[in-house]
Design a protein around this motif. Structure first.
Motif, mmCIF file in Angstrom:
data_model
loop_
_atom_site.group_PDB
_atom_site.id
_atom_site.type_symbol
_atom_site.label_atom_id
_atom_site.label_comp_id
_atom_site.label_asym_id
_atom_site.label_seq_id
_atom_site.Cartn_x
_atom_site.Cartn_y
_atom_site.Cartn_z
ATOM 1 N N LYS A 168 147.214 53.706 126.097
ATOM 2 C CA LYS A 168 147.053 53.559 127.549
ATOM 3 C C LYS A 168 145.566 53.365 127.864
ATOM 4 O O LYS A 168 144.754 54.270 127.667
ATOM 5 N N TYR A 169 145.211 52.187 128.326
ATOM 6 C CA TYR A 169 143.816 51.919 128.670
ATOM 7 C C TYR A 169 143.417 52.747 129.891
ATOM 8 O O TYR A 169 144.191 52.882 130.845
ATOM 9 N N VAL A 170 142.229 53.305 129.839
ATOM 10 C CA VAL A 170 141.803 54.218 130.904
ATOM 11 C C VAL A 170 141.217 53.497 132.106
ATOM 12 O O VAL A 170 140.957 54.111 133.136
ATOM 13 N N GLY A 171 140.989 52.192 131.973
ATOM 14 C CA GLY A 171 140.415 51.476 133.098
ATOM 15 C C GLY A 171 140.351 49.990 132.835
ATOM 16 O O GLY A 171 140.786 49.502 131.785
ATOM 17 N N GLN A 203 138.725 44.778 125.248
ATOM 18 C CA GLN A 203 140.097 44.581 125.725
ATOM 19 C C GLN A 203 140.252 45.014 127.178
ATOM 20 O O GLN A 203 141.154 44.533 127.873
ATOM 21 N N MET A 204 139.373 45.899 127.652
ATOM 22 C CA MET A 204 139.402 46.306 129.054
ATOM 23 C C MET A 204 138.532 45.416 129.930
ATOM 24 O O MET A 204 138.423 45.640 131.128
ATOM 25 N N GLY A 205 137.876 44.413 129.302
ATOM 26 C CA GLY A 205 137.111 43.447 130.070
ATOM 27 C C GLY A 205 135.643 43.768 130.241
ATOM 28 O O GLY A 205 134.959 43.090 131.029
ATOM 29 N N PHE A 206 135.100 44.750 129.500
ATOM 30 C CA PHE A 206 133.729 45.191 129.742
ATOM 31 C C PHE A 206 132.668 44.408 128.961
ATOM 32 O O PHE A 206 131.483 44.657 129.123
ATOM 33 N N LYS A 207 133.066 43.486 128.083
ATOM 34 C CA LYS A 207 132.138 42.596 127.382
ATOM 35 C C LYS A 207 130.951 43.361 126.766
ATOM 36 O O LYS A 207 129.790 43.121 127.126
ATOM 37 N N PRO A 208 131.217 44.273 125.847
ATOM 38 C CA PRO A 208 130.149 45.126 125.311
ATOM 39 C C PRO A 208 129.129 44.349 124.478
ATOM 40 O O PRO A 208 129.436 43.291 123.919
ATOM 41 N N ILE A 209 127.932 44.890 124.421
ATOM 42 C CA ILE A 209 126.885 44.401 123.523
ATOM 43 C C ILE A 209 126.789 45.399 122.377
ATOM 44 O O ILE A 209 126.534 46.586 122.602
ATOM 45 N N ILE A 210 126.999 44.935 121.160
ATOM 46 C CA ILE A 210 126.971 45.822 119.988
ATOM 47 C C ILE A 210 125.673 45.600 119.246
ATOM 48 O O ILE A 210 125.292 44.454 118.942
ATOM 49 N N ILE A 211 124.977 46.693 118.947
ATOM 50 C CA ILE A 211 123.723 46.647 118.200
ATOM 51 C C ILE A 211 123.956 47.282 116.833
ATOM 52 O O ILE A 211 124.322 48.455 116.734
ATOM 53 N N GLU A 212 123.768 46.512 115.768
ATOM 54 C CA GLU A 212 123.974 47.004 114.404
ATOM 55 C C GLU A 212 122.729 46.716 113.575
ATOM 56 O O GLU A 212 122.321 45.563 113.430
ATOM 57 N N ARG A 213 122.155 47.776 113.016
ATOM 58 C CA ARG A 213 120.906 47.617 112.267
ATOM 59 C C ARG A 213 121.120 46.876 110.944
ATOM 60 O O ARG A 213 120.205 46.246 110.417
ATOM 61 N N ALA A 242 135.578 36.825 121.272
ATOM 62 C CA ALA A 242 136.456 35.980 122.076
ATOM 63 C C ALA A 242 136.711 36.578 123.459
ATOM 64 O O ALA A 242 136.942 35.851 124.430
ATOM 65 N N LEU A 243 136.634 37.911 123.553
ATOM 66 C CA LEU A 243 136.852 38.601 124.824
ATOM 67 C C LEU A 243 135.555 38.773 125.626
ATOM 68 O O LEU A 243 135.543 39.479 126.632
ATOM 69 N N GLY A 244 134.488 38.158 125.143
ATOM 70 C CA GLY A 244 133.234 38.183 125.894
ATOM 71 C C GLY A 244 132.191 39.137 125.354
ATOM 72 O O GLY A 244 131.099 39.242 125.918
ATOM 73 N N GLY A 245 132.500 39.838 124.256
ATOM 74 C CA GLY A 245 131.534 40.751 123.668
ATOM 75 C C GLY A 245 130.458 40.016 122.883
ATOM 76 O O GLY A 245 130.568 38.816 122.613
#
Length: 401
Positions: free
Chosen positions: A89-92, A120-130, A224-227
């Motif tokens: 269940k997605y929280v938002g 998947q909730m549409g927040f288009k996260p930015i992931i930082i990986e060293r 593909a989801l904007g991340g």
């Protein structure tokens, strides 16, 4: 649906025996059952001469009224219950006018699933990986193993997929999961190419070579989801105003403004722990375990656990668990047992020795290995500072010439 638990059958039972066990338990005819799904399969090998498979099954009947009647009839039987809803269940949902994207620091298991869920909730996260993306990271890691060239930013600990990519890929824990969050993880893994069996075997695992492709597919879905995923990039500063996060500064000098940060840096990002402590973020020392890794013949473990049933395809390579409670209050126990696997070097800092264990999906290597560790705690072993445990780790890991 109706869920049946603790259905026990002999190791080499016929497939139709499952249908018989269901109809016998529920006292129904085979015609009244539309279908069933295996939710979980484990085994009881305490008696090596009579190993039992233990099933949890979800049954769909042809008549919904019959389903309700049986649930009432078996109300006092803890092994007959309504099948729980395990869907996530997605929280938002992200607002259409989203201006500041969440930043996920670290792209191991935690960061990967957090970023995927946010996407998947549409927040288009930015992931930082060293570390590097998983295929380059594989080259970096094998370069360390074969040529002793350590890349301190891309290795067994750092990089896409996290430490578990070069471990056994174990997918189980003893943590209770009343909300079935683990099912979300398993479902996403299967969608990305993991074997379907991880959804029902009692101790699922995947192995490095399958994980590499899976991680790539999950990253592709996030994008593909904007991340956005930035590899070989490290967060060097955390901006905090009035006890609220306002952004992060990267090692490139760029600052990202954000009100939401997921800190998923794993257990070896010691410089990051120091940075957030210096910024005034509350850091608490926790108990952990230290020890060494042992290796022994897998055939010995198979024979000890399964006897004449060693080599059975369903049982696979045997594992074990050892625990000893000492008189001084400490506990010594096995951890991260890798059937049919290998011991690997897992350092992320120069001049230090760290080992890990890993198995491929087949678990068909000659040897097994396991960590043997002892529990330690801040009050007794590393008091006075929340990061003192890291100092202890470095002391024990440092190579003495």
């Amino acid at each position: 649906m109706i869920r049946l638990t603790e259905i026990k059958l002999p190791l080499n039972h016929a497939p139709e025996d499952l249908t018989t066990a269901i109809t016998t338990k529920l006292k129904i005819s085979a015609e009244q059952m539309a279908s069933f799904v295996m939710f979980k399969r484990g085994y009881d090998a305490r008696n090596k001469r009579n190993i039992q498979l233990i099933y949890t099954l979800d049954i769909t009947l042809t008549d919904s009224n019959l389903t309700n009647d049986l649930l009432v009839q078996f109300e006092s039987d803890n092994h007959v219950k309504a099948t729980p809803d395990t869907s996530y269940k997605y929280v938002g949902e992200a607002p259409k006018d989203l201006t500041e994207r969440p930043v996920v620091i670290g792209f191991g298991p935690c960061g990967l699933l957090a970023a995927l869920t946010l996407a998947q909730m549409g927040f288009k996260p930015i992931i930082i990986e060293r570390g590097n993306e998983v295929r380059q990271r594989t080259k970096d890691t094998f370069g360390f193993w074969r040529q002793r060239k350590l890349n301190t930013e891309s290795n067994v600990q750092f990089g896409e997929g996290g430490a578990g990519t070069f471990s056994d890929g174990k997918l189980y824990s003893q943590v209770k999961d009343p909300n079935h969050y683990g099912r979300k993880v398993m479902t996403e893994f299967v969608k990305a190419g993991a074997p379907d069996e991880i959804l029902f075997v009692s101790k699922p695992h995947i192995g490095t070579y399958k994980l590499v492709t899976m991680v790539e597919k999950m990253r592709a879905e996030i994008i593909a989801l904007g991340g956005e995923v930035r590899f070989a990039t490290r967060v060097d500063d955390l901006h905090i105003t009035d006890s609220k996060v306002t952004g992060v500064t990267l090692n490139t000098g760029e600052t990202l403004k954000t009100n939401h940060v997921v800190l998923a840096v794993g257990h070896s990002a010691r410089d990051t722990f120091q940075m957030i402590h210096d910024k005034g973020v509350y850091v608490e020392a926790k108990p952990f375990s230290i020890g060494f890794r042992i290796e022994h013949k897998q055939s010995t473990i198979d024979q000890a656990r399964f006897g004449d049933n060693a080599g059975n395809e369903i049982l696979g390579a045997a594992d074990y668990k050892l625990v000893h409670h000492c008189k001084n209050g400490r506990s010594v126990y096995s951890f991260c047992m890798c059937p049919g696997g290998t011991v690997v070097a897992a350092a992320s800092e120069e001049g230090r020795v760290v080992t890990n264990g890993m198995s491929q999906y087949s678990r068909n290597e000659r040897n097994a290995n396991s960590a043997i560790v002892v529990g330690i705690d801040p009050e007794r072993d590393y008091p006075n500072h929340p990061l003192a445990g890291i100092d202890l780790q470095r002391q024990l890991e440092t190579v003495v010439a």
